[in-house]
Design an enzyme around this catalytic site. Structure first.
Site, mmCIF file in Angstrom:
data_model
loop_
_atom_site.group_PDB
_atom_site.id
_atom_site.type_symbol
_atom_site.label_atom_id
_atom_site.label_comp_id
_atom_site.label_asym_id
_atom_site.label_seq_id
_atom_site.Cartn_x
_atom_site.Cartn_y
_atom_site.Cartn_z
ATOM 1 N N ASP A 240 82.937 5.333 36.304
ATOM 2 C CA ASP A 240 81.625 5.292 36.954
ATOM 3 C C ASP A 240 81.295 6.641 37.583
ATOM 4 O O ASP A 240 80.250 6.789 38.212
ATOM 5 C CB ASP A 240 81.604 4.212 38.041
ATOM 6 N N ASP B 21 81.483 -5.820 30.901
ATOM 7 C CA ASP B 21 82.051 -5.302 32.144
ATOM 8 C C ASP B 21 83.052 -6.284 32.737
ATOM 9 O O ASP B 21 83.116 -7.461 32.340
ATOM 10 C CB ASP B 21 80.892 -5.054 33.134
HETATM 11 C C1 GLA Z 1 80.198 -1.484 36.879
HETATM 12 C C2 GLA Z 1 80.036 -0.542 35.708
HETATM 13 C C3 GLA Z 1 78.751 0.237 35.871
HETATM 14 C C4 GLA Z 1 77.586 -0.713 35.954
HETATM 15 C C5 GLA Z 1 77.806 -1.699 37.073
HETATM 16 C C6 GLA Z 1 76.759 -2.780 37.074
HETATM 17 O O1 GLA Z 1 80.435 -0.776 38.053
HETATM 18 O O2 GLA Z 1 81.141 0.309 35.597
HETATM 19 O O3 GLA Z 1 78.589 1.138 34.810
HETATM 20 O O4 GLA Z 1 77.449 -1.380 34.727
HETATM 21 O O5 GLA Z 1 79.081 -2.325 37.003
HETATM 22 O O6 GLA Z 1 76.929 -3.677 38.081
#
Ligand code: GLA
Length: 712
Positions: free
Chosen positions: A514, A450
């Site tokens: 997300d 990430d």
């Molecule tokens: C980001 C990612 C999510 C999740 C969060 C965790 O927003 O896109 O899918 O992994 O971080 O903190």
């Protein structure tokens, strides 16, 4: 009268497209379009005389080619391909002369030199059999003093009839939104200064003739493979010629070439189609499959369960073990423990950088969970955000000097976090050691990598270092994969903030967004499908009530939307009731049944008359024997009848049986009668389906119909 020297013509031939380069004192793309199968090379060379331009009054007295290396010093008044200077201000307007042109099949290397400025320039250009063009440039400082580069761009002149643009905008939880605009006087420019590929400015643009669409018109798609700042521009010159430029965007003073040092631009990928955007996308998809992913996705894409929206930071190993058991029972094949597992990470304000298992949450370490997941026959994945650091973390307390920052300034945080300077060898070595430790110590099959913030002042030793940061990030991934070649990596950046071909060379899929609301996902995945095939799109079924929009949707719409990608679940399977679990299993089974087709066939975006309310996707196997068609009613139908479905890509002379694979629960009760072909098992010819079509049913907003076609 100015003398004309007949340029030498070079030809790169794809399966359906062709590029002609005229080389004299400069190299100019004089044609990039449909393949010209009738003419021999010497015919083309002769006919190129027909391309010589007039020289109007009121301009320079010689004809100036736009060229793939426009230079102010030659009289190109648009943006030069190279902008730079030496310490004493000299050599800022180089004029290059071609010294060698080497053609090896469909690959051309053009070497240029400015003897006076002591600069070398090399263009690499290749057109492959998937009809994807790759273009990059290398500048070399051959002098004895440093050369500061301000800009270094890929340039591709494009056809005069390109009059419309399809570009992409977006934001967190709303990636890949489409924007159509006209290309007229002046032009178009997109600049990304967010430090990562970004949600806001996907590095691509598609231009085409007036009114181009998914199945119609001449189009040229362009994507810059780069995960940092970029600039893409299309200039419409005063003489009507159009020029596309794509480059990494350098911050002030960022690039200095020492003597004998070179700089290569990121690769610009382009594809031409005269049948509209679907064919263009198929070229890109095929290129991704054969040249970017190569054999890295050799096994069927395993169904995911990712814990994030199920439990967020609330990690209890017993509960996670139960989640894994439920997931496996539903047919999940890869279980990923998301954020929240490492030292002190209870919310998003702390701990990034402290890549040690939290002993409070996991007193027995991660092994019991990993073993359990493997015993259930699933792969195990773990979330990391390696480039980041919180001030509330032991790593920051020990190494405040590792921040990617300019000394003496307080930069704004993003999600409470800062970025680590990967050009700092100690910071790089620390991250490698931590990641390597986990991959060596545990049986980890997959990393969700990430990157949750934008970069404000990327600096190494106080000098701008945005590109260096991106390059060290690639180096970190490469080094890790060299040691752990079996590990798969997902590129995620707060959802779809780092999606591009350069990172795809070293990763295996993208977390598109997300936002798991299927209505939003329909638009996001459709936008992404212009350049990416379904197997690299992470598409998860989320909870009944979306965590990002608070909207609720039926299983039918959620399941069918997630089906057209690399499918998974993003929820807590322990809390799901029996009915939901059965439904999840059904869509998982459906994905398993069709994933080979979805991940290897030709994709089409289907459009309908009522295009704002109704959209479709389909995939046809390479042999044209099987197809899967998804019809998605997004909004209230504009008319009481929905018109016809036309199915492309089939064999005209063959008959196909149509099976309804999935439909909205109320499909037959919401109207007096739906079209009888939905229930009567008819066979239709490919010609009929493509040309005459089938009457569409009437559907409620936010519902899907899934059809399977099989050749008889
Ligand atoms: C980001 C990612 C999510 C999740 C969060 C965790 O927003 O896109 O899918 O992994 O971080 O903190």
């Amino acid at each position: 009268m100015p003398m004309t020297i007949q340029p030498q013509l070079y030809s790169l031939i794809g399966t359906n497209s062709q590029l002609l380069l005229a080389v004299s004192d400069n190299a100019d793309i004089v044609y990039y379009g449909n393949r010209l199968p009738c003419a021999t090379h010497s015919d083309l060379q002769q006919m190129a005389i027909g391309l010589e331009r007039p020289i109007p009054f009121g301009r320079l007295d010689t004809d100036i080619a736009v060229s793939i290396n426009p230079q102010l010093g030659r009289g190109n008044f648009g943006a030069s391909a190279l902008e730079g200077f030496r310490e004493n201000g000299s050599d800022w307007a180089p004029v290059f002369t071609i010294t060698a042109v080497k053609q090896d099949g469909n690959k051309l290397i053009i070497d240029c030199l400015d003897q006076r400025a002591q600069l070398g320039w090399q263009t690499q250009i290749e057109l492959d059999q998937n009809d994807v063009l790759q273009l990059s440039q290398t500048v070399t400082n051959l002098g004895t003093s440093d050369y500061h580069v301000i800009r270094c761009a890929n340039t591709a002149p494009i056809a005069d009839n390109a009059s419309e643009i399809l570009s992409f905008y977006g934001r967190w939880i709303k990636e890949f939104q489409q924007h159509r605009s006209q290309l007229s006087h002046g032009g178009y420019i997109q600049e990304n200064r967010r430090g990562r590929t970004s949600h806001e400015h996907y590095p691509a643009v598609i231009v085409g003739e007036h009114g181009f669409s998914d199945d119609h018109g001449q189009v040229w798609g362009a994507h810059l493979a780069w995960s940092g700042n970029h600039r893409m521009r299309i200039d419409v010159k005063a003489d009507g010629r159009r020029v596309l430029q794509a480059e990494a965007l350098y911050l002030p003073g960022e690039i200095t070439l020492q003597p004998q040092q070179s700089l290569t631009t990121p690769t610009l990928y382009m594809s031409y189609s005269h049948h509209g955007l679907n064919t263009m996308s198929q070229h890109f998809h095929q290129h991704v499959r054969t040249s970017i992913l190569k054999d890295r996705l050799h096994k069927p894409r395993p169904i995911h369960l990712n814990t994030w929206e199920g439990i967020y930071f609330d990690h209890d190993p017993n509960y996670i073990t139960a989640m894994a058991t439920e997931a496996a029972a539903m047919g999940v094949e890869r279980f990923i423990v998301d954020d929240g597992w490492f030292l002190g990470r209870n919310d998003d304000t702390s701990s990034l950088g402290d890549w040690f298992v939290d002993p409070k949450k996991y007193p027995a370490g991660l092994s019991p969970i990993i073993d359990h997941v493997h015993q259930l026959g699933m792969e195990f994945g773990l979330w990391f955000e390696p480039e980041m650091i919180n001030k509330d973390a032991d790593l920051y307390r020990q190494h405040p000097e590792w921040l990617l920052a300019v000394d003496g300034y307080d930069q704004p945080t993003g999600r409470h976090q800062y970025v680590l300077d990967l050009q700092n060898p100690a910071a790089f070595a620390y991250l490698f050691e931590r990641l390597d430790h986990f991959l060596s110590q545990y049986e980890i099959d997959y990393i969700k990598w990430d990157m949750n913030r934008e970069i404000v002042q990327p600096a190494h030793n106080n000098r701008a270092a945005g590109c260096g940061q991106v390059e060290r990030y690639y180096a970190l991934v490469d080094k890790l994969l060299a040691k752990h070649p079996k590990v798969e990596i997902e590129s995620c950046a707060a959802g779809g903030g780092r999606i591009d071909y350069e990172i795809l060379k070293r990763t295996h899929r993208f977390w598109c967004s997300d936002n798991n609301d299927p209505l939003e996902r329909q638009a996001i995945q459709r936008g992404m499908s212009y350049f990416y095939p379904p197997e690299v799109m992470g598409t998860h079924i989320g909870s009944h009530c979306s965590h990002t929009t608070r909207r609720t949707h039926t299983m039918n719409f959620r399941g069918n939307t997630a089906l057209f990608g690399h499918m998974g679940l993003e929820l807590d399977p322990v809390k799901a009731d029996k009915q939901e679990k059965t439904a999840f299993s059904q869509y998982i089974q459906l994905h398993k049944k069709y994933r080979h087709l979805l991940h290897s066939g030709d994709n089409y975006r289907l459009s309908f008359n009522d295009s704002a309310a109704l959209q479709g996707n389909m995939v046809v196997s390479k042999s044209q024997s099987d197809a899967l068609v998804s019809i998605n009613q997004l909004a209230m139908p504009t008319y009481c009848l929905s018109g016809r479905l036309h199915i492309p890509g089939l064999r005209a002379d063959q008959y196909y049986a149509i099976t309804i694979v999935d439909e909205p629960d109320n499909l037959h009760s919401m109207v007096n009668r739906q079209p009888p072909w939905l229930t009567s098992q008819q066979h239709f010819s490919g010609e009929w389906l493509q040309t005459v079509g089938l009457t569409l049913p009437i559907m409620d907003p936010e519902s899907s119909l899934l059809l399977a076609l099989q050749i008889q």
